[in-house]
Design an enzyme around this catalytic site. Sequence first.
Site, PDB file in Angstrom:
ATOM      1  CB  SER A 160      -1.610 -24.625  34.028  1.00  0.00           C
ATOM      2  OG  SER A 160      -2.355 -24.616  32.832  1.00  0.00           O
ATOM      3  CE  LYS A 173       0.254 -16.733  34.079  1.00  0.00           C
ATOM      4  NZ  LYS A 173      -0.738 -16.854  32.992  1.00  0.00           N
ATOM      5  CE  LYS A 199       2.000 -23.228  28.900  1.00  0.00           C
ATOM      6  NZ  LYS A 199       1.530 -21.824  28.815  1.00  0.00           N
ATOM      7  CB  THR A 232       2.520 -19.723  32.708  1.00  0.00           C
ATOM      8  OG1 THR A 232       2.049 -21.061  32.520  1.00  0.00           O
ATOM      9  CG2 THR A 232       2.373 -18.945  31.412  1.00  0.00           C
ATOM     10  CG  HIS A 265      -1.818 -23.052  26.018  1.00  0.00           C
ATOM     11  ND1 HIS A 265      -3.160 -22.766  25.871  1.00  0.00           N
ATOM     12  CD2 HIS A 265      -1.438 -22.486  27.185  1.00  0.00           C
ATOM     13  CE1 HIS A 265      -3.565 -22.050  26.914  1.00  0.00           C
ATOM     14  NE2 HIS A 265      -2.544 -21.877  27.726  1.00  0.00           N
ATOM     15  NE  ARG A 266      -7.361 -27.002  28.903  1.00  0.00           N
ATOM     16  CZ  ARG A 266      -8.199 -27.611  29.733  1.00  0.00           C
ATOM     17  NH1 ARG A 266      -8.903 -28.650  29.317  1.00  0.00           N
ATOM     18  NH2 ARG A 266      -8.340 -27.188  30.975  1.00  0.00           N
TER      19      ARG A 266
END
Length: 488
Positions: free
Chosen positions: A382, A179, A205, A177, A297-298
Amino acid sequence: MDQSVQERTRIKNERYESGVIPYAKMGYWDPDYAIKATDVLALFRVTPQPGVDPVEAAAAIAGESSTATWTVVWTDLLTACDLYRAKAYRVDPVPSSPDQYFAYIAYDIDLFEEGSIANLTASIIGNVFGFKAVKALRLEDMRIPVAYLKTFQGPATGVVVERERMNNFGRPLLGATVKPKLGLSGKNYGRVVYEGLKGGLDFLKDDENINSQPFMRWRERFLFCMEGVNRASASSGEVKGHYLNVTAATMEDMYERAEFSKEVGSIICMIDLVIGYTAIQSMAKWARKNDMILHLHRAGNSTYSRQKNHGMNFRVICKWMRMAGVDHIHAGTVVGKLEGDPLMIKGFYNTLLEPHLNINLPEGLFFEQNWASLRKVMPVASGGIHCGQMHQLIDYLGDDVVLQFGGGTIGHPDGIQAGATANRVALESMLLARNEGRDYVAQGPQILRDAAKTCGPLQTALDLWKDISFNYTSTDTADFVQTPTANV
């Protein structure tokens, strides 16, 4: 008096004499109920209010999540009320949890609109969760009958087709992801994507809260990200991707962004759980129609899934999302920074990947579930993972998973590309050891040290993160066995 009139009078006297009748006496409790293959089954963890009988609490849940209201209504006589009433048919005490009970409830399939997660959830997790008769209530598991599953699309792409599209077999996929998740310009954001993919990752991502903010608008992000993807693919000869988050304020905006992601050549787009079930299903149908992988994405799930006595278990969300049609969903790591009991995580992964589930109480699976040929969902791991945990990640999670190293890539002292290379070499070395028949779990640290002798970025990563872990007691653990949080 005519016999039919006498019968109606008897029903009136027994069923409608008082304004308020206990739910169990109204027909919402039936311990002899014969479960039909077409029934939707739900298991609730119930904490009744003091003085409330557990059977009455279970019947109340069945009533309030199907046809009942607080008082008797005459219009019940105008319906097939005996058929449409949900039936609580079993109540068991929860092991080692005084005052908590498992309530099993059956719902006739005709209570639910075909192919609609929104309608299903409006009953199952609707007003009943605010019902005063229960102190707390949690939806633990469901069985979705094949007849109802067949009204859903299922994953837009699925694991098998995704692997074919990525030309990637026999190993977990690697990702990261970007950052920091907020604040980068489009050009710098795209540079992160390029460096990570060039270093050996399969995916980069967007994070859940990067949409279209003043510091970087969505169109700018998409263009710079795809430039990074294309350059990395050309230099590596591998298929690469970036999850472009199309989450937005309206469906019109999301469709516009998704269409643009397709136009610029992306193979995958992304949405957040917080957009809602109808929007998720809409995007899944778009992804199937447009031959795109759909990542979910949760974001937001822990607001209702983390506490053990109230809300709903994440395994239920996994089932609903497999029905709704997403291809990826974040499902836990065991060894990372986020909530994750080993057995619970195993149950989540099996729910997403297996064609058929048997009852497995240690993993929290209370019902047998036939998935009726719905495609598999790729779990994503993740949150707080790094290359030094590679042997444990493969052991716990298997091959069908995307391992997302965000900080574990971009936090590398030698840069993003070096961080990606460290993760790729760690993975390849562990798979080689496994294929050679070595005990890669027990020998994992030594395997990594040996690989680091010829890979400077891996050695630097191992020196930096060593055996850092996040060993907190999980709040959601198995009820039937002791499962201490993984000490890794």
